[in-house]
Design a protein around this motif. Sequence first.
Motif, short mmCIF file in Angstrom:
data_model
loop_
_atom_site.label_atom_id
_atom_site.label_comp_id
_atom_site.label_asym_id
_atom_site.label_seq_id
_atom_site.Cartn_x
_atom_site.Cartn_y
_atom_site.Cartn_z
N UNK A 4 -4.45 6.18 -1.74
CA UNK A 4 -3.68 5.11 -0.89
C UNK A 4 -4.74 4.89 0.27
N UNK A 5 -5.40 5.70 0.81
CA UNK A 5 -6.05 5.31 1.95
C UNK A 5 -7.42 4.72 1.67
N UNK A 6 -8.00 5.11 0.39
CA UNK A 6 -9.01 4.42 -0.24
C UNK A 6 -8.63 2.99 -0.57
N UNK A 7 -7.70 2.76 -1.16
CA UNK A 7 -7.02 1.52 -1.47
C UNK A 7 -7.02 0.80 -0.23
N UNK A 8 -6.58 1.02 0.97
CA UNK A 8 -6.46 0.26 2.08
C UNK A 8 -7.93 -0.02 2.41
N UNK A 9 -9.03 0.78 2.30
CA UNK A 9 -10.28 0.55 2.68
C UNK A 9 -10.85 -0.69 1.78
N UNK B 160 0.86 -1.20 -0.06
CA UNK B 160 -0.01 0.14 0.01
C UNK B 160 0.90 1.21 -0.01
N UNK B 161 0.38 2.33 -0.78
CA UNK B 161 1.17 3.58 -0.57
C UNK B 161 1.11 4.48 0.53
N UNK B 162 1.21 3.76 1.66
CA UNK B 162 1.28 4.42 2.93
C UNK B 162 2.35 4.09 3.91
N UNK B 163 2.96 5.10 4.49
CA UNK B 163 3.98 4.81 5.30
C UNK B 163 4.12 5.58 6.38
N UNK B 164 4.84 5.16 7.60
CA UNK B 164 4.99 6.15 8.83
C UNK B 164 5.52 7.67 8.43
N UNK B 165 4.99 8.40 9.44
CA UNK B 165 5.10 9.83 9.11
C UNK B 165 6.51 9.85 9.99
N UNK B 166 7.67 9.83 9.43
CA UNK B 166 9.03 9.96 9.86
C UNK B 166 9.36 11.31 9.99
N UNK B 167 9.38 12.10 8.97
CA UNK B 167 10.11 13.36 8.79
C UNK B 167 9.70 13.84 7.70
N UNK B 168 9.45 15.22 7.74
CA UNK B 168 8.82 16.11 6.42
C UNK B 168 9.73 15.67 5.33
N UNK B 169 8.50 15.52 4.28
CA UNK B 169 8.86 15.17 2.85
C UNK B 169 8.69 16.38 1.80
N UNK B 170 9.30 17.56 1.68
CA UNK B 170 8.90 18.56 1.00
C UNK B 170 8.53 18.42 -0.54
N UNK B 171 9.25 17.32 -1.10
CA UNK B 171 9.03 16.92 -2.45
C UNK B 171 7.67 16.45 -2.54
N UNK B 172 6.77 15.93 -1.64
CA UNK B 172 5.66 15.44 -1.83
C UNK B 172 4.43 15.67 -0.90
N UNK B 173 4.84 16.46 0.35
CA UNK B 173 3.89 16.85 1.24
C UNK B 173 3.10 18.18 0.78
N UNK B 174 2.01 18.01 0.99
CA UNK B 174 1.04 19.46 1.10
C UNK B 174 1.54 20.02 2.07
N UNK B 175 1.03 21.54 2.31
CA UNK B 175 1.27 22.19 3.44
C UNK B 175 0.05 22.19 4.31
N UNK B 176 0.21 21.90 5.51
CA UNK B 176 -1.05 21.89 6.30
C UNK B 176 -1.26 23.22 7.20
N UNK B 177 -2.37 23.61 7.42
CA UNK B 177 -2.75 24.91 8.00
C UNK B 177 -3.62 24.87 9.06
N UNK B 178 -3.27 25.81 9.99
CA UNK B 178 -4.07 26.23 11.19
C UNK B 178 -4.93 27.36 10.93
N UNK B 179 -5.98 27.62 11.89
CA UNK B 179 -6.57 28.95 12.00
C UNK B 179 -6.35 29.24 13.38
N UNK B 180 -5.86 30.53 13.41
CA UNK B 180 -5.67 31.36 14.83
C UNK B 180 -5.74 32.83 14.83
N UNK B 181 -6.70 32.90 15.59
CA UNK B 181 -7.18 34.37 15.80
C UNK B 181 -7.83 34.97 14.59
#
Length: 265
Positions: free
Chosen positions: A48-53, A1-22
């Motif tokens: 990958x998640x849908x394939x796991x399901x 499956x195309x899933x793996x533990x989150x070990x470290x940031x992977x800038x080449x493949x990661x999207x940017x996660x966002x928060x809302x503050x104030x």
Amino acid sequence: LPLRPDLAPDPAHDTVAYEFEGGAIRPAAAHDYSYSWGGAGFRGTAHGVALFGARVMRDGFLSPKARAVMWTPSLMNDGTPVMEGEDRIAFGWRIRTDNDGQQIAHHAGAAIGARSALMLYPERGESVALLSNAVWVSDITETAAMLAAPFQADPTGPQTRCPIWASQYSGSFGDKPVTGTVRFAMTDGICRGTLGLGNAAGDWFDALPQASTDGLAVISILPGDRLDRGALVTPSGTYDFRRQPDGSFVAALSPARKFVVRLQR
């Protein structure tokens, strides 16, 4: 499956996660999720998640016995079911029956600046995954269900023509009356519309961390000149927008908060 533990940031493949503050949007800081690897803390794509399901539902990946144990709702010592909202809690899965009587096995997750949902329809063999790179998608499970809806709707059922004639609506949002403008049109062979806010519904959505909105989109889940059932697209998620026998449309944002819309010329 195309899933793996989150070990470290992977800038080449990661999207940017966002928060809302104030009221402001900012990139979320990196976080060590290794403490959760027993059942979370993985990275991958929605595919990958849908394939796991899909594999979970298929014999050979799991035995039918293991799957049955995993999807059997838990009971308290006194025999009452373990519940969370409308869901019965099984072994890592939430179990429910939707408004059409279909069994659903699902689970949603949250991380810093991200949310995810996996929803399975065992009787149909369908797997739906939805990933968000912002934490505030409060109804991500309902949104995932709407992704599956076009594949499950009965095209031979009741047919209501796209209400391109409508210019306004009245109704209620929870226990408060609402009115507003409305506009529908056929776009790319699909009935689409916009419900104007400026009422109690708008006040409720404007109080959420996302930016304020002047209108909510309605998109039919079936192609052609019809609006029997649509998706109501809001800042907090996408909801089932169904025509009722009395001609009104209803979207249930929660068991206690329904958005009732009656279209008018």
